[in-house]
Design an enzyme around this catalytic site. Structure first.
Site, PDB file in Angstrom:
ATOM      1  N   HIS A  69     -42.085  74.038 -16.074  1.00 27.95           N
ATOM      2  CA  HIS A  69     -43.523  73.953 -15.821  1.00 27.95           C
ATOM      3  C   HIS A  69     -44.190  75.228 -16.320  1.00 27.95           C
ATOM      4  O   HIS A  69     -43.516  76.167 -16.718  1.00 27.95           O
ATOM      5  CB  HIS A  69     -43.824  73.684 -14.346  1.00 27.95           C
ATOM      6  CG  HIS A  69     -43.365  74.740 -13.378  1.00 27.95           C
ATOM      7  ND1 HIS A  69     -42.057  75.184 -13.296  1.00 27.95           N
ATOM      8  CD2 HIS A  69     -44.037  75.458 -12.434  1.00 27.95           C
ATOM      9  CE1 HIS A  69     -41.948  76.093 -12.350  1.00 27.95           C
ATOM     10  NE2 HIS A  69     -43.135  76.290 -11.810  1.00 27.95           N
ATOM     11  N   HIS A  71     -45.919  77.698 -14.915  1.00 25.89           N
ATOM     12  CA  HIS A  71     -46.236  78.878 -14.097  1.00 25.89           C
ATOM     13  C   HIS A  71     -45.684  80.122 -14.797  1.00 25.89           C
ATOM     14  O   HIS A  71     -44.647  80.062 -15.460  1.00 25.89           O
ATOM     15  CB  HIS A  71     -45.662  78.719 -12.684  1.00 25.89           C
ATOM     16  CG  HIS A  71     -46.458  77.774 -11.838  1.00 25.89           C
ATOM     17  ND1 HIS A  71     -46.043  77.332 -10.608  1.00 25.89           N
ATOM     18  CD2 HIS A  71     -47.666  77.195 -12.068  1.00 25.89           C
ATOM     19  CE1 HIS A  71     -46.962  76.514 -10.101  1.00 25.89           C
ATOM     20  NE2 HIS A  71     -47.949  76.412 -10.976  1.00 25.89           N
ATOM     21  N   ASP A  73     -44.058  82.730 -13.981  1.00 28.38           N
ATOM     22  CA  ASP A  73     -42.697  83.254 -13.766  1.00 28.38           C
ATOM     23  C   ASP A  73     -41.633  82.435 -14.516  1.00 28.38           C
ATOM     24  O   ASP A  73     -40.485  82.851 -14.628  1.00 28.38           O
ATOM     25  CB  ASP A  73     -42.362  83.382 -12.266  1.00 28.38           C
ATOM     26  CG  ASP A  73     -42.440  82.085 -11.500  1.00 28.38           C
ATOM     27  OD1 ASP A  73     -43.359  81.281 -11.782  1.00 28.38           O
ATOM     28  OD2 ASP A  73     -41.588  81.861 -10.621  1.00 28.38           O
ATOM     29  N   HIS A  74     -42.001  81.264 -15.038  1.00 31.61           N
ATOM     30  CA  HIS A  74     -41.064  80.434 -15.808  1.00 31.61           C
ATOM     31  C   HIS A  74     -41.415  80.379 -17.294  1.00 31.61           C
ATOM     32  O   HIS A  74     -40.539  80.309 -18.147  1.00 31.61           O
ATOM     33  CB  HIS A  74     -41.031  79.000 -15.241  1.00 31.61           C
ATOM     34  CG  HIS A  74     -40.609  78.967 -13.819  1.00 31.61           C
ATOM     35  ND1 HIS A  74     -39.325  78.647 -13.432  1.00 31.61           N
ATOM     36  CD2 HIS A  74     -41.279  79.274 -12.686  1.00 31.61           C
ATOM     37  CE1 HIS A  74     -39.239  78.751 -12.117  1.00 31.61           C
ATOM     38  NE2 HIS A  74     -40.403  79.130 -11.640  1.00 31.61           N
TER      39      HIS A  74
HETATM   40 ZN   LIG Z   1     -41.124  79.764  -9.873  1.00 34.25          ZN
END
Ligand SMILES: [Zn+2]
Length: 270
Positions: A69, A71, A73-74
């Site tokens: 996804h 976000h 942090d990814h």
């Molecule tokens: Zn995450």
């Protein structure tokens, strides 16, 4: 701080980014799948040195960088990682953040083949609307992103998080009968069916607790105090988001009403 590296299954190297926190646990787990031909699952946050470390950990040609996804942090480090590896980036739907303009768009059930394994796209909205998991066959390892975490529960926060949609995703993931879950944060999960049941039970329990607390009109803050009883301010902010997501579901189901702005209670039977 160097990233933590762990071989979690044959041909699956987990590399944890150094971004620990209440939402990210030890940090974001990124995965290198395959040996001579490889897939990357999640690129981690855009942090100095981390994408270089991921790139240096590869042992073969990376054919795709797959994202669960959008976000940060990814996906934050994806543009840079893609350029380091000269590999195409894939994400479900056009990237809402715009940071991945030009990325390829994943389709449900699309398969990526590497060395006798196939990695299949499993849509799993709820944590975010664009979330997908990846199932590797034949060993049925489910790369779950933020849908299921190695410890604790995942944050469903409005407006993009949706508790009903999330619960539906959990039911569909359980039906796939994964053998192990490789989560986006926290350690590997070796009892997927139990873990998924635990997640569903946890959400339903929270819902019951909220409904019980809403016998009398309450604000979100009062609900957090009563149901969660926490004083850590960061965790408290996360709990508020979680309560708002649960309330959105209950309001939509007409089981709760907003009586004055910001105060909620169980809807009287009509
Ligand atoms: Zn995450």
């Amino acid at each position: 701080m160097p990233a933590k590296r762990q071989l979690v299954a044959p041909g699956v190297l987990m590399i944890t980014a150094p971004n620990p926190g209440p939402k990210t646990l030890e940090g974001t787990n990124c995965y290198l799948v395959g040996n001579k031909r490889q897939l990357v699952i999640d690129a981690g946050p855009d942090m100095p040195g981390f994408q270089e470390e991921l790139a240096a950990s590869t042992s073969g040609e990376v054919v795709a960088v797959l994202l669960t996804h959008d976000h940060p942090d990814h996906a934050g480090g994806a543009p840079y990682l893609g350029s380091l590896l000269s590999a195409p980036i894939w994400i479900n739907q056009a990237s809402p953040s715009g940071r991945l303009a030009g990325a390829h768009v994943l389709a449900a059930d699309q398969e990526f083949a590497v060395e006798g394994n196939s990695v299949r796209v499993i849509p799993s909205p709820g944590h975010s609307w664009d979330h997908v998991c990846f199932l590797r066959e034949p060993d049925r390892i489910l790369f779950a992103g933020d849908t299921i975490l190695g410890e604790g529960s995942t944050l469903i926060a409005p407006p993009e998080g949706d508790v009903s949609v999330y619960l539906d995703s959990l039911v569909r993931l359980k039906a796939l009968q994964p053998a192990k879950i490789a989560p986006g944060h926290g350690p590997m999960i070796t009892d997927p069916a139990e873990k998924i049941d635990e997640y569903v039970t946890h959400r339903r329990q929270r819902e019951q607790e909220l409904l019980a607390a809403l016998d009398n009109p309450k604000t979100v803050q009062q609900l957090v105090d009563e149901v969660y009883g926490i004083d850590d301010s960061t965790v408290c902010e996360l709990a508020k988001l979680s309560v708002r997501a649960q309330l959105a579901k209950l309001l939509r189901e007409k089981r709760v009403e907003e009586i004055t702005s910001g105060r909620y209670r169980v809807r009287a039977a009509s």
